[in-house]
Write a protein that holds these residues in place. Sequence first.
Motif, PDB file in Angstrom:
ATOM      1  N   LYS A 109       1.256  -1.538  -0.257  1.00 46.71           N
ATOM      2  CA  LYS A 109       0.739  -0.330  -0.888  1.00 46.71           C
ATOM      3  C   LYS A 109       0.386  -0.588  -2.351  1.00 46.71           C
ATOM      4  O   LYS A 109      -0.449   0.095  -2.918  1.00 46.71           O
ATOM      5  N   MET A 110       1.047  -1.565  -2.952  1.00 45.29           N
ATOM      6  CA  MET A 110       0.837  -1.851  -4.367  1.00 45.29           C
ATOM      7  C   MET A 110      -0.348  -2.781  -4.592  1.00 45.29           C
ATOM      8  O   MET A 110      -0.873  -2.848  -5.713  1.00 45.29           O
ATOM      9  N   PRO A 135       1.286   2.817   3.405  1.00 47.25           N
ATOM     10  CA  PRO A 135      -0.102   3.192   3.119  1.00 47.25           C
ATOM     11  C   PRO A 135      -0.722   3.890   4.317  1.00 47.25           C
ATOM     12  O   PRO A 135      -0.289   3.713   5.468  1.00 47.25           O
ATOM     13  N   HIS A 165       8.665   0.194  -1.041  1.00 45.55           N
ATOM     14  CA  HIS A 165       9.300   0.262   0.272  1.00 45.55           C
ATOM     15  C   HIS A 165       9.333  -1.116   0.899  1.00 45.55           C
ATOM     16  O   HIS A 165       8.304  -1.719   1.148  1.00 45.55           O
ATOM     17  N   SER A 209      -3.529  -1.777  -6.604  1.00 45.55           N
ATOM     18  CA  SER A 209      -3.290  -1.578  -8.034  1.00 45.55           C
ATOM     19  C   SER A 209      -3.251  -2.907  -8.767  1.00 45.55           C
ATOM     20  O   SER A 209      -3.767  -3.034  -9.879  1.00 45.55           O
ATOM     21  N   THR A 250       4.361  -4.880  -2.625  1.00 46.41           N
ATOM     22  CA  THR A 250       4.206  -4.285  -1.306  1.00 46.41           C
ATOM     23  C   THR A 250       2.725  -4.105  -1.008  1.00 46.41           C
ATOM     24  O   THR A 250       1.894  -4.110  -1.912  1.00 46.41           O
ATOM     25  N   GLY A 270       6.925   4.812  -2.136  1.00 51.44           N
ATOM     26  CA  GLY A 270       6.548   3.835  -1.128  1.00 51.44           C
ATOM     27  C   GLY A 270       5.994   2.574  -1.736  1.00 51.44           C
ATOM     28  O   GLY A 270       5.745   1.611  -1.029  1.00 51.44           O
ATOM     29  N   TYR A 271       5.804   2.577  -3.061  1.00 49.70           N
ATOM     30  CA  TYR A 271       5.304   1.356  -3.688  1.00 49.70           C
ATOM     31  C   TYR A 271       6.373   0.278  -3.743  1.00 49.70           C
ATOM     32  O   TYR A 271       6.087  -0.852  -4.087  1.00 49.70           O
ATOM     33  N   PRO A 299       1.086   4.412 -10.475  1.00 48.84           N
ATOM     34  CA  PRO A 299       2.401   3.941 -10.036  1.00 48.84           C
ATOM     35  C   PRO A 299       3.100   2.989 -10.997  1.00 48.84           C
ATOM     36  O   PRO A 299       4.255   2.685 -10.773  1.00 48.84           O
TER      37      PRO A 299
END
Lengths: 219, 166, 392
Positions: free
Chosen positions: B77-78, A182, C70, B81, B75, C67-68, C39
């Motif tokens: 980043k997820m 991110p 990673h 969401s 993760t 990258g979701y 995603p």
Amino acid sequence: MTPLSSTETDTGAEAEPQPDERREAWAARLADTLGDGYEERHIIPSSDLWVRLARDSWVGAATAARDQLGCQFFDWLSVIDWLPSPFGRDMDAQEDNPEPKTADPTEQGHAGGQTRFQMVMRLYSVTDHLGVTLKADLPDDDLTIDTLIGVYPGANWHEREAWEMFGIHFNGHPDLRNIYLPGEFEGNPLRKDFPLLARRVKPWPGIVDVELLPGEEGP
Amino acid sequence: MGLVASGKAPKPLTKLLNLGRKYSLWMYQWGLACCAIEMGAVIGSPRYDVMRLGVIPFPASPRQADLVVISGTVTDKMVPSILRLYQQMPDPKYVISMGSCANCGGPYWDSYSVTKGVDQIIPVDVYVPGCPPRPEALLEGILLLQERIGNEDPALRWRGDPIVVD
Amino acid sequence: MTAVGADQRQQLAYVATQAADARLNVEIETEGMTLNIGPQHPATHGTLRLVARLDGEQVVEAEPIMGYMHRGYEKLTEVRTYPQVTTLINRIDWLGSFANEVPFILAAEKLMEVEAPPRAQWIRTALFELSRIANITLFLGDMAVQLGALTPVFMAFRDREFVLNQIEAVTGGRFHPNFDRIGGLKDDLPKGWINDTKQAMEKIRDFCDEFEELVLGNEIFQARSRGIGIVPAAVGLSYGLSGANIRASGVDWDLRRDGHEALAYNHLDWRVWTHPEGDSFARYWVRLQETREATHMVEQLLDGLPSGPIMAKVPRIIKVPAGEAYAATENPLGKMGYYIVSKGDLVPFRVKIRSASFSNISITPWLLKGVYVPDIITILASLYFILGDIDR
């Protein structure tokens, strides 16, 4: 590796390494084309070829490999951080009697190297079925190198990855952005001095059990 | 449903409502990693067939779902969401965390990019252990959730108070 | 469908991209629209996010955002011992897990200068091919779903179980066997396994025959996949495409035949399937043929299985000598390789994982230029990626 059928008879032959003519020829051609840019090579007969280059010959070597050696296939591109891990050797608890080990900072793998960061690129020829690993040292105070996108468009994402993971800057890359992490992530995770915080907070519990090999008696 | 929300519904009525709810769970699939394939086997394979338990695995959006199965590595980043997904679901809503990664980080407990457990961001009703859990394990998790729903007091649940299970 | 040469195909693709650009600039003065897929979207089977800039129905520019998933494998391998690494890397390509272990073990064996005994190599190869079948059967069902046929995926899940059962019978794990060891295998085959596996292979062959008629012979499927997403061989190679994706563009290259790793492939009678067209249909076709070929290979492997030990002599605590080694094999998704740098410790100093999907999917910005929106799904499905294999 040698084919299966020769495993029994192969042991004698392995004692004297046979010269590997095809890989020698590849290295010689790269040396001819690059001149001063070519620094060192390392060949493991019938296994692999490493060539170390000057940083300025990086793109030239890729072009030469593609056009002269027939390496159409772009395998991968990455970086090795040769700094010994400042956090010690995490897995020492796994050993029964860990022997003290002195870090050898000069040990830099096949085909040598002087600096901390080393670029590695792997190219392959789908007609000759041979591959070559190209390396180039990056000076510690200037972590930049030219981009390979002009030669292999597939290098784009690999370079973004290297930029994110190691902080290497690629001159001429159109799109150096985070690929995995991110946007607010700080640091370059694959550098050796990037700590894995979970491990620092809770150390590895140590040796639990070692699986016995088939046919081996328990302790 | 003013009657239910006020807590004045007679007990047989609550039982009936719960019976209806537990056998018509609309399950949203949040398949992330390896576990997603085992979840796919639960949904798609004739051998496991989740629909016989009264679970309908094809809601068009989280807004029509009662249950979400978080299956796989979450993760960092997820995370946004997943948070958004959870906020979109209407109450009463349930979460099954499937697999070690979603439970606690699993084999990536020391990774720099993995959230160590989905329960850090949303409340989880049932944890299914395993890496990945067998399809039977997820079915067992769904049965446990149904048992829980059967014993619930809808008034509490619909007011948003903490759940009490006896 | 007239046959066109490789150069011509490249030209056609180029013309299409030019047309898309020109259309945006001149013909229709529409405002561009940005379409976000993912995603979490069924069509991306996993957590790939795709941001496409559209002009009407055509894609002007598409960019995958990953990258979701990673998980930092390359860093984590630096704090795991060699036997622990195989546990981890099982989970890269989670459909063909055993196949992930093999190149890593081969690279480590190169460094240690040990070689697995023949029996171990043959069983390794058989399990490798079983992983391939387990992986690709799901693709065969999945891509049909993306093109609007729901039934095939149920059939794929049904028949895939037979293979998973066989893998489980040997290794104890349906998905993540962690069965390969440096110097051999953990265990020998259980009793009766060979016959059961042969029966399972029969079933997979029936499955392939059925799909050949049901899916490949289907007019709708052909209309939706033929001529879509053409990859010229030279472009594909420069993007690092491998496996069935590049064989579908006519490149006769298969590491099972052309690689030099210590596996039993050169004892078998089999062929490499290629297709000249390079479109989505060709990629599906090649994978279907490979699955059938793999069932024959497994049968040959089981018939010719040599006797002997399954483990070479290796120390109990594995320390890999200093050096560098690279080993790559033909995995279900394409070329997978591990570049191991060892400093003689219990843990690898650096492991570079060359995963197939990462390179396979890196061609999408090029390939999606100028296609229509429904074709995005076809192309992504036919390139066949697994998120763990992209993001690692």
